[in-house]
Design a protein around this motif. Structure first.
Motif: not given
Length: 367
Positions: A241-249
Protein backbone atom coordinates in the motif's frame (compact mmCIF):
# COMPACT_ATOMS: atom_id res chain seq x y z
CA UNK A 1 66.34 -13.28 -45.62
CA UNK A 2 68.31 -16.54 -45.77
CA UNK A 3 70.26 -16.09 -42.50
CA UNK A 4 66.96 -16.10 -40.67
CA UNK A 5 66.09 -19.44 -42.27
CA UNK A 6 69.48 -20.87 -41.30
CA UNK A 7 68.53 -20.70 -37.63
CA UNK A 8 66.79 -24.04 -37.95
CA UNK A 9 64.46 -26.02 -40.20
CA UNK A 10 61.07 -24.28 -39.94
CA UNK A 11 59.38 -26.47 -42.53
CA UNK A 12 60.18 -30.08 -43.31
CA UNK A 13 62.49 -30.03 -46.37
CA UNK A 14 63.54 -33.66 -46.56
CA UNK A 15 63.23 -33.73 -50.33
CA UNK A 16 64.65 -31.41 -52.95
CA UNK A 17 61.21 -30.91 -54.48
CA UNK A 18 59.80 -29.52 -51.27
CA UNK A 19 62.84 -27.26 -50.86
CA UNK A 20 62.43 -25.95 -54.42
CA UNK A 21 58.73 -25.28 -53.77
CA UNK A 22 59.53 -23.35 -50.59
CA UNK A 23 62.21 -21.36 -52.41
CA UNK A 24 59.77 -20.51 -55.19
CA UNK A 25 57.20 -19.25 -52.68
CA UNK A 26 59.82 -17.10 -51.00
CA UNK A 27 60.98 -15.62 -54.31
CA UNK A 28 57.38 -14.88 -55.32
CA UNK A 29 56.77 -13.09 -52.02
CA UNK A 30 59.95 -11.08 -52.59
CA UNK A 31 58.83 -10.08 -56.09
CA UNK A 32 55.47 -8.99 -54.64
CA UNK A 33 57.25 -6.63 -52.28
CA UNK A 34 56.28 -8.38 -49.03
CA UNK A 35 58.21 -7.58 -45.86
CA UNK A 36 59.99 -10.61 -44.39
CA UNK A 37 59.85 -11.19 -40.65
CA UNK A 38 63.34 -10.99 -39.15
CA UNK A 39 62.51 -13.62 -36.55
CA UNK A 40 60.86 -16.34 -38.66
CA UNK A 41 62.29 -15.46 -42.07
CA UNK A 42 58.84 -15.76 -43.66
CA UNK A 43 56.65 -13.18 -45.42
CA UNK A 44 53.11 -12.55 -44.10
CA UNK A 45 51.56 -14.69 -46.85
CA UNK A 46 53.42 -17.78 -45.56
CA UNK A 47 53.06 -17.31 -41.82
CA UNK A 48 50.70 -19.57 -39.94
CA UNK A 49 47.59 -17.67 -38.96
CA UNK A 50 46.09 -17.94 -35.50
CA UNK A 51 42.71 -19.68 -35.32
CA UNK A 52 39.83 -17.33 -36.03
CA UNK A 53 38.15 -15.89 -32.94
CA UNK A 54 34.74 -17.50 -32.56
CA UNK A 55 31.60 -15.76 -31.46
CA UNK A 56 31.52 -18.01 -28.38
CA UNK A 57 35.03 -17.01 -27.25
CA UNK A 58 34.41 -13.35 -27.99
CA UNK A 59 31.10 -13.26 -26.10
CA UNK A 60 32.76 -14.73 -22.99
CA UNK A 61 35.52 -12.15 -23.23
CA UNK A 62 32.94 -9.36 -23.59
CA UNK A 63 31.08 -10.56 -20.49
CA UNK A 64 34.32 -10.56 -18.48
CA UNK A 65 34.98 -6.95 -19.51
CA UNK A 66 31.49 -5.56 -18.93
CA UNK A 67 30.26 -7.55 -15.93
CA UNK A 68 32.27 -5.98 -13.07
CA UNK A 69 31.16 -2.42 -13.89
CA UNK A 70 27.58 -3.07 -15.02
CA UNK A 71 24.50 -2.46 -12.89
CA UNK A 72 22.56 -5.63 -12.00
CA UNK A 73 19.69 -4.90 -14.39
CA UNK A 74 22.14 -4.16 -17.21
CA UNK A 75 23.89 -7.47 -16.51
CA UNK A 76 20.53 -9.13 -17.06
CA UNK A 77 20.11 -7.22 -20.35
CA UNK A 78 23.59 -8.28 -21.53
CA UNK A 79 22.86 -11.90 -20.64
CA UNK A 80 19.49 -11.85 -22.40
CA UNK A 81 20.85 -10.23 -25.57
CA UNK A 82 23.93 -12.47 -25.87
CA UNK A 83 21.71 -15.52 -25.39
CA UNK A 84 19.45 -14.46 -28.26
CA UNK A 85 22.38 -13.63 -30.55
CA UNK A 86 24.11 -16.94 -29.81
CA UNK A 87 20.98 -18.97 -30.53
CA UNK A 88 20.55 -17.14 -33.84
CA UNK A 89 24.16 -17.87 -34.86
CA UNK A 90 24.15 -21.57 -34.04
CA UNK A 91 23.97 -23.78 -37.18
CA UNK A 92 20.93 -25.91 -37.90
CA UNK A 93 22.56 -29.32 -37.92
CA UNK A 94 21.91 -32.75 -36.34
CA UNK A 95 22.57 -32.79 -32.62
CA UNK A 96 21.66 -29.15 -32.10
CA UNK A 97 20.07 -28.68 -28.64
CA UNK A 98 16.53 -27.39 -28.50
CA UNK A 99 15.98 -23.64 -28.18
CA UNK A 100 14.59 -24.18 -24.69
CA UNK A 101 17.67 -26.12 -23.58
CA UNK A 102 20.00 -23.49 -25.03
CA UNK A 103 17.98 -20.71 -23.41
CA UNK A 104 18.34 -22.27 -19.96
CA UNK A 105 22.02 -23.18 -20.30
CA UNK A 106 23.14 -19.87 -21.79
CA UNK A 107 21.09 -17.70 -19.43
CA UNK A 108 21.93 -19.60 -16.24
CA UNK A 109 25.46 -20.88 -16.80
CA UNK A 110 27.26 -19.33 -19.77
CA UNK A 111 26.86 -15.56 -19.88
CA UNK A 112 27.37 -14.94 -16.16
CA UNK A 113 30.35 -14.70 -13.88
CA UNK A 114 31.95 -16.91 -12.75
CA UNK A 115 31.94 -18.49 -16.20
CA UNK A 116 31.37 -22.12 -17.20
CA UNK A 117 35.08 -22.97 -16.94
CA UNK A 118 35.39 -21.57 -13.44
CA UNK A 119 32.66 -23.53 -11.66
CA UNK A 120 30.74 -26.77 -11.72
CA UNK A 121 27.59 -26.75 -13.84
CA UNK A 122 24.87 -29.40 -14.25
CA UNK A 123 25.68 -32.18 -16.76
CA UNK A 124 22.78 -31.23 -19.02
CA UNK A 125 23.90 -27.63 -19.20
CA UNK A 126 27.51 -28.72 -19.76
CA UNK A 127 26.45 -30.74 -22.82
CA UNK A 128 24.75 -27.67 -24.30
CA UNK A 129 27.63 -25.31 -23.51
CA UNK A 130 30.21 -27.69 -25.03
CA UNK A 131 28.09 -28.08 -28.19
CA UNK A 132 27.83 -24.31 -28.55
CA UNK A 133 31.60 -23.94 -28.09
CA UNK A 134 32.34 -26.57 -30.77
CA UNK A 135 29.84 -25.25 -33.30
CA UNK A 136 30.18 -21.50 -32.80
CA UNK A 137 30.89 -19.69 -36.07
CA UNK A 138 33.78 -17.22 -36.43
CA UNK A 139 33.12 -13.74 -35.13
CA UNK A 140 34.04 -12.44 -38.59
CA UNK A 141 30.86 -14.00 -40.01
CA UNK A 142 28.90 -11.11 -38.52
CA UNK A 143 30.47 -8.90 -41.19
CA UNK A 144 28.34 -10.76 -43.74
CA UNK A 145 25.09 -8.82 -44.28
CA UNK A 146 23.04 -12.01 -44.54
CA UNK A 147 24.31 -13.26 -41.18
CA UNK A 148 23.81 -9.92 -39.48
CA UNK A 149 20.28 -9.63 -40.86
CA UNK A 150 19.44 -13.07 -39.49
CA UNK A 151 20.65 -12.03 -36.03
CA UNK A 152 18.69 -8.78 -36.03
CA UNK A 153 15.53 -10.50 -37.21
CA UNK A 154 15.91 -13.08 -34.43
CA UNK A 155 16.17 -10.30 -31.85
CA UNK A 156 12.73 -9.09 -32.93
CA UNK A 157 11.14 -12.31 -31.62
CA UNK A 158 10.39 -13.55 -28.13
CA UNK A 159 11.26 -17.04 -26.96
CA UNK A 160 7.77 -18.26 -27.88
CA UNK A 161 8.16 -16.96 -31.44
CA UNK A 162 5.82 -14.00 -31.03
CA UNK A 163 6.92 -10.47 -31.95
CA UNK A 164 8.87 -8.67 -29.25
CA UNK A 165 8.10 -5.10 -28.27
CA UNK A 166 9.96 -2.17 -29.77
CA UNK A 167 11.71 -1.48 -26.45
CA UNK A 168 12.87 -5.11 -26.15
CA UNK A 169 14.39 -5.05 -29.63
CA UNK A 170 16.01 -1.68 -28.96
CA UNK A 171 17.53 -2.95 -25.71
CA UNK A 172 18.97 -6.11 -27.31
CA UNK A 173 20.26 -4.25 -30.36
CA UNK A 174 22.06 -1.79 -28.07
CA UNK A 175 23.96 -4.67 -26.45
CA UNK A 176 24.89 -6.06 -29.88
CA UNK A 177 26.16 -2.65 -31.03
CA UNK A 178 28.17 -2.21 -27.85
CA UNK A 179 29.67 -5.69 -28.12
CA UNK A 180 30.76 -5.20 -31.72
CA UNK A 181 32.23 -1.80 -30.86
CA UNK A 182 34.41 -3.73 -28.43
CA UNK A 183 35.28 -6.14 -31.27
CA UNK A 184 36.44 -3.12 -33.29
CA UNK A 185 38.73 -2.15 -30.43
CA UNK A 186 40.22 -5.65 -30.60
CA UNK A 187 40.87 -5.17 -34.33
CA UNK A 188 38.31 -7.73 -35.49
CA UNK A 189 36.35 -5.24 -37.63
CA UNK A 190 37.16 -2.00 -39.43
CA UNK A 191 33.65 -0.72 -38.72
CA UNK A 192 30.66 -1.93 -36.78
CA UNK A 193 28.84 -4.45 -39.04
CA UNK A 194 25.47 -3.63 -37.48
CA UNK A 195 25.47 -0.37 -39.41
CA UNK A 196 25.63 -2.21 -42.75
CA UNK A 197 22.15 -3.71 -42.37
CA UNK A 198 18.88 -1.80 -42.10
CA UNK A 199 15.94 -3.69 -40.62
CA UNK A 200 12.46 -2.49 -39.87
CA UNK A 201 12.02 -2.04 -36.16
CA UNK A 202 8.92 -3.34 -34.40
CA UNK A 203 6.15 -0.79 -34.14
CA UNK A 204 6.10 1.25 -30.98
CA UNK A 205 3.46 0.65 -28.33
CA UNK A 206 0.44 2.89 -28.66
CA UNK A 207 0.36 5.52 -25.86
CA UNK A 208 -2.01 4.82 -23.00
CA UNK A 209 -5.55 6.03 -23.67
CA UNK A 210 -6.26 8.62 -20.93
CA UNK A 211 -9.90 7.52 -20.92
CA UNK A 212 -8.97 4.15 -19.36
CA UNK A 213 -6.60 5.51 -16.71
CA UNK A 214 -7.95 5.12 -13.16
CA UNK A 215 -9.40 8.30 -11.70
CA UNK A 216 -8.43 9.38 -8.16
CA UNK A 217 -11.32 7.54 -6.55
CA UNK A 218 -10.61 4.33 -8.43
CA UNK A 219 -6.88 4.62 -7.68
CA UNK A 220 -7.62 5.00 -3.97
CA UNK A 221 -9.82 1.91 -4.03
CA UNK A 222 -7.14 -0.09 -5.86
CA UNK A 223 -4.44 0.97 -3.40
CA UNK A 224 -6.69 0.00 -0.52
CA UNK A 225 -7.36 -3.39 -2.07
CA UNK A 226 -3.61 -4.07 -2.19
CA UNK A 227 -3.62 -4.30 1.63
CA UNK A 228 -5.40 -7.65 1.33
CA UNK A 229 -2.53 -9.29 -0.56
CA UNK A 230 -1.69 -12.50 1.36
CA UNK A 231 -4.55 -11.71 3.74
CA UNK A 232 -5.26 -8.61 5.79
CA UNK A 233 -3.04 -9.72 8.67
CA UNK A 234 0.00 -10.14 6.40
CA UNK A 235 2.47 -7.23 6.54
CA UNK A 236 3.33 -7.62 2.86
CA UNK A 237 0.03 -6.16 1.70
CA UNK A 238 0.35 -3.10 3.95
CA UNK A 239 3.90 -2.45 2.71
CA UNK A 240 2.64 -2.62 -0.86
CA UNK A 241 0.00 0.00 0.00
CA UNK A 242 2.77 2.43 0.95
CA UNK A 243 4.74 1.57 -2.16
CA UNK A 244 1.91 2.05 -4.65
CA UNK A 245 0.71 5.16 -2.81
CA UNK A 246 4.18 6.70 -3.22
CA UNK A 247 4.13 5.89 -6.92
CA UNK A 248 0.64 7.31 -7.47
CA UNK A 249 0.54 10.37 -5.21
CA UNK A 250 4.21 11.46 -5.41
CA UNK A 251 5.17 10.17 -8.87
CA UNK A 252 8.07 8.09 -7.54
CA UNK A 253 9.70 5.24 -9.36
CA UNK A 254 9.09 1.81 -7.79
CA UNK A 255 12.77 1.50 -6.83
CA UNK A 256 12.63 4.94 -5.19
CA UNK A 257 9.70 4.01 -2.95
CA UNK A 258 11.53 0.86 -1.81
CA UNK A 259 14.58 2.97 -0.98
CA UNK A 260 12.76 5.57 1.13
CA UNK A 261 14.08 5.73 4.71
CA UNK A 262 12.23 7.12 7.74
CA UNK A 263 15.01 9.56 8.60
CA UNK A 264 14.76 11.10 5.12
CA UNK A 265 11.09 12.04 5.58
CA UNK A 266 9.17 14.89 7.16
CA UNK A 267 5.69 13.52 7.89
CA UNK A 268 3.60 16.00 9.93
CA UNK A 269 0.27 15.11 11.47
CA UNK A 270 -1.44 17.51 9.05
CA UNK A 271 -0.57 19.07 5.72
CA UNK A 272 2.13 18.38 3.16
CA UNK A 273 5.26 16.40 3.93
CA UNK A 274 8.66 15.99 2.29
CA UNK A 275 10.87 13.09 1.28
CA UNK A 276 14.55 13.72 0.50
CA UNK A 277 15.20 10.97 -2.02
CA UNK A 278 18.81 9.94 -2.55
CA UNK A 279 18.81 6.19 -3.21
CA UNK A 280 16.96 3.51 -5.13
CA UNK A 281 16.64 -0.22 -4.52
CA UNK A 282 15.76 -1.77 -7.89
CA UNK A 283 14.76 -5.41 -7.98
CA UNK A 284 17.42 -7.13 -10.06
CA UNK A 285 17.57 -10.72 -8.79
CA UNK A 286 20.17 -12.50 -6.70
CA UNK A 287 21.96 -13.76 -9.81
CA UNK A 288 22.87 -10.25 -10.98
CA UNK A 289 23.73 -8.31 -7.81
CA UNK A 290 27.21 -8.23 -6.28
CA UNK A 291 25.84 -8.92 -2.81
CA UNK A 292 23.61 -11.84 -3.81
CA UNK A 293 20.54 -9.98 -2.53
CA UNK A 294 17.30 -9.48 -4.40
CA UNK A 295 17.60 -5.66 -4.41
CA UNK A 296 20.53 -3.54 -5.51
CA UNK A 297 21.37 -0.35 -3.59
CA UNK A 298 22.09 2.61 -5.88
CA UNK A 299 21.74 6.38 -6.18
CA UNK A 300 18.95 8.10 -8.06
CA UNK A 301 18.55 7.14 -11.69
CA UNK A 302 20.40 9.36 -14.19
CA UNK A 303 21.76 11.56 -11.38
CA UNK A 304 25.00 11.99 -9.49
CA UNK A 305 25.37 9.22 -6.88
CA UNK A 306 25.37 11.78 -4.04
CA UNK A 307 22.53 13.93 -5.36
CA UNK A 308 19.37 14.41 -3.28
CA UNK A 309 15.96 15.16 -4.77
CA UNK A 310 13.40 16.80 -2.44
CA UNK A 311 9.96 15.39 -3.24
CA UNK A 312 6.73 16.96 -1.89
CA UNK A 313 4.31 14.53 -0.31
CA UNK A 314 0.58 15.35 -0.46
CA UNK A 315 -1.39 15.03 2.80
CA UNK A 316 -3.09 11.77 1.79
CA UNK A 317 0.29 10.11 1.20
CA UNK A 318 1.65 11.48 4.48
CA UNK A 319 -1.30 9.89 6.29
CA UNK A 320 -0.75 6.54 4.54
CA UNK A 321 2.95 6.47 5.37
CA UNK A 322 2.37 7.54 8.98
CA UNK A 323 -0.14 4.74 9.37
CA UNK A 324 2.31 2.26 7.79
CA UNK A 325 5.07 3.21 10.22
CA UNK A 326 2.71 3.28 13.18
CA UNK A 327 1.53 -0.24 12.31
CA UNK A 328 5.12 -1.46 12.01
CA UNK A 329 5.97 0.11 15.36
CA UNK A 330 3.19 -1.79 17.09
CA UNK A 331 4.47 -5.07 15.65
CA UNK A 332 8.06 -4.54 16.86
CA UNK A 333 9.60 -4.25 20.31
CA UNK A 334 11.03 -1.01 21.58
CA UNK A 335 14.56 -2.36 21.10
CA UNK A 336 14.07 -3.20 17.42
CA UNK A 337 12.20 -0.04 16.47
CA UNK A 338 13.91 2.98 17.99
CA UNK A 339 12.54 5.63 15.63
CA UNK A 340 9.22 6.87 16.96
CA UNK A 341 6.57 8.84 15.14
CA UNK A 342 7.58 11.97 17.07
CA UNK A 343 11.19 11.66 15.83
CA UNK A 344 10.34 11.93 12.15
CA UNK A 345 7.37 14.31 12.37
CA UNK A 346 9.61 17.27 13.25
CA UNK A 347 10.54 19.67 10.40
CA UNK A 348 13.46 18.57 8.23
CA UNK A 349 15.79 20.59 5.98
CA UNK A 350 14.87 20.90 2.33
CA UNK A 351 18.21 19.62 1.01
CA UNK A 352 19.42 16.44 2.69
CA UNK A 353 19.26 15.31 6.26
CA UNK A 354 22.85 15.57 7.42
CA UNK A 355 25.65 13.29 6.26
CA UNK A 356 24.53 10.47 4.02
CA UNK A 357 24.94 7.05 5.70
CA UNK A 358 27.76 4.96 4.29
CA UNK A 359 25.54 1.95 3.69
CA UNK A 360 21.91 0.93 3.56
CA UNK A 361 22.34 -0.73 6.96
CA UNK A 362 22.17 2.75 8.53
CA UNK A 363 18.66 3.28 7.18
CA UNK A 364 15.37 2.41 8.83
CA UNK A 365 13.33 1.55 5.75
CA UNK A 366 9.95 3.18 5.57
CA UNK A 367 8.21 0.39 3.65
Amino acid sequence: MWPALSRGPLVGCSYKGLADKLRAQLLMAQENGEQFDTETGFPPSMEEKAPALTWYAFALKYVQVKWPHAAPNYRDEINEALTGITKALMPKRPGRPTDEAMQRALRDWLFVLPGPEDREIPPGARVVVDWVARNSPPLADLAKPAVMRGVLEALKLRLDGEAASSETFKRKRKVLVNALNYARELGEFDENPVNSVAVQRPSRIVPVDPRVVANPKQAGNLIGAVSYVCGYHCARGRRLVGMFAGMYYAGMRPAETVGVAIQDCYLPEEGWGLANLHRTRPTAGKKWTKTGELHDDRGLKNRDPEEVRPTPLPPILVAIWRDSIDTSARQMTADSFSTSVADWSAPRPTRGCGPRPASSACHQNLL
